[in-house]
Design an enzyme around this catalytic site. Structure first.
Site, short mmCIF file in Angstrom:
data_model
loop_
_atom_site.label_atom_id
_atom_site.label_comp_id
_atom_site.label_asym_id
_atom_site.label_seq_id
_atom_site.Cartn_x
_atom_site.Cartn_y
_atom_site.Cartn_z
N ASN A 8 -14.39 -38.79 58.05
CA ASN A 8 -14.98 -39.04 56.78
C ASN A 8 -14.21 -39.83 55.83
O ASN A 8 -12.94 -39.25 55.24
CB ASN A 8 -15.23 -37.59 55.99
N TRP A 9 -14.39 -41.02 55.85
CA TRP A 9 -13.75 -42.09 55.00
C TRP A 9 -13.89 -41.57 53.37
O TRP A 9 -13.02 -42.45 52.51
CB TRP A 9 -14.10 -43.31 55.05
N LYS A 10 -14.88 -40.89 52.88
CA LYS A 10 -15.04 -40.41 51.47
C LYS A 10 -15.14 -41.93 50.90
O LYS A 10 -15.67 -42.86 51.29
CB LYS A 10 -13.95 -39.88 50.97
N HIS A 95 -20.84 -31.50 51.90
CA HIS A 95 -19.22 -31.35 51.96
C HIS A 95 -19.00 -30.69 50.44
O HIS A 95 -19.79 -30.87 49.67
CB HIS A 95 -18.76 -32.86 51.89
N GLU A 97 -16.73 -31.42 48.40
CA GLU A 97 -16.93 -32.18 47.01
C GLU A 97 -18.23 -32.48 46.81
O GLU A 97 -18.28 -32.62 45.47
CB GLU A 97 -16.06 -33.61 47.71
N GLU A 162 -14.92 -26.00 56.69
CA GLU A 162 -13.95 -26.47 56.04
C GLU A 162 -13.78 -25.74 54.84
O GLU A 162 -14.03 -25.67 53.86
CB GLU A 162 -14.09 -28.01 55.64
N GLY A 168 -7.50 -31.78 52.07
CA GLY A 168 -6.48 -32.70 51.05
C GLY A 168 -5.46 -32.00 50.68
O GLY A 168 -4.68 -32.80 49.80
N SER A 200 -7.23 -30.90 56.39
CA SER A 200 -5.71 -31.17 56.51
C SER A 200 -5.54 -31.38 58.20
O SER A 200 -4.24 -31.03 58.65
CB SER A 200 -4.58 -30.39 56.04
N GLY A 221 -10.48 -36.12 56.95
CA GLY A 221 -10.51 -36.90 55.83
C GLY A 221 -9.37 -38.07 55.67
O GLY A 221 -9.14 -39.12 56.42
N GLY A 222 -8.19 -37.65 54.93
CA GLY A 222 -7.05 -38.60 54.81
C GLY A 222 -6.59 -39.05 56.27
O GLY A 222 -6.21 -40.34 56.20
P1 PGA Z 1 -8.64 -33.92 54.79
O1 PGA Z 1 -10.01 -33.87 54.35
O2 PGA Z 1 -8.71 -34.27 56.18
O3 PGA Z 1 -8.02 -34.97 53.87
O4 PGA Z 1 -8.18 -32.50 54.33
C1 PGA Z 1 -11.14 -33.16 55.17
C2 PGA Z 1 -12.64 -33.40 54.69
O5 PGA Z 1 -12.91 -33.40 53.40
O6 PGA Z 1 -13.66 -33.37 55.53
#
Ligand code: PGA
Length: 238
Positions: A8-10, A95, A97, A162, A168, A200, A221-222
């Protein structure tokens, strides 16, 4: 079950490597494994641009959100049909977010139904806050979220657990807690749905997380923003 490694590149662009075949070569031979599927979900604007390079490298392509209607006067929105046309096969929905921006379970359920119209596979995200975890109510909360955001008879879909407090932050639940949650989710969704863990996930913890029973992949994500760390996580799953 075929494990799914989902990036997930956001809101990150990656102009520096999305068209460099040599970067994608790093994922070889992991993307050729029968037991592994690698998926990249870039921002909307990069989906059609990445269509050829992902197809050539046996990588799946997805989006991070969609609207529930096929077309109409919805300024700034993108329909599932448009995503499919651009080359997406998957769409992340709900998600945390986006839930934090006001999306409800009912919204996510409608979007998930809509995603199936052009045969997109929704990745429906659920997860508890730290407060709910500390109250000891995480499992009930997550199971309720699933019941209220996954439509009946949806067909193919993926579920992503999640915990919000792990996204994050570098914090990851205890392995036993992941195992317990995924076991309960499995009882609810049945044997055919891939259940991902997200929050994470890094090269250093991926192998342990991916070895947990009922963890059918990860949503990253990251650590998906560098090809080297995405590759290291794919390697841990292979
Ligand atoms: P993260 O994000 O790996 O940076 O914790 C995961 C996500 O938001 O899907």
């Amino acid at each position: 079950m075929r494990k799914l490694i989902a990036a997930n590149w956001k809101m990150h662009g990656h102009a520096e490597w999305i068209n460099k075949p040599a970067e994608f070569d790093k994922l070889y031979p992991y993307n050729e494994r029968q037991n592994l599927e690698i998926l990249i979900c870039p921002p909307f604007t990069l989906i059609s641009e990445m269509r050829d390079i992902t197809r050539q490298n046996n990588i799946s392509l997805g989006a991070q959100n969609c609207h529930e209607e096929a077309r109409g006067a919805y300024t700034g929105e993108i329909s599932p049909e448009m995503l499919a046309h651009a080359g997406a096969q998957y769409v992340i929905l709900g998600h945390s977010e986006r839930r934090a921006m006001g999306e409800s379970n009912a919204d996510i359920m409608r979007k998930a139904k809509a995603a199936r119209r052009p045969s997109l596979i929704p990745i429906i995200c659920v997860g508890e806050s730290l407060e709910i975890r500390e109250l000891g109510e995480a499992t009930e909360f997550v199971l309720e979220q699933i019941k209220n955001s996954v439509p009946e008879h949806i067909g193919d879909y993926v579920l992503a657990y999640e915990p919000i407090w792990a996204i994050g932050t570098g914090r990851v639940p205890q392995i036993e807690d992941i195992e317990q949650m995924h076991g309960r989710i499995r009882e609810l969704v049945g044997p055919d749905v891939r259940v991902l863990y997200g929050g994470s996930v890094k090269p250093a913890n991926a192998e342990e997380i991916l070895s947990v029973e009922n963890v059918d992949g990860v949503l990253i994500g990251g650590a998906s923003l560098e090809m080297d760390s995405l590759m290291a996580i794919a390697k841990a799953a292979a």
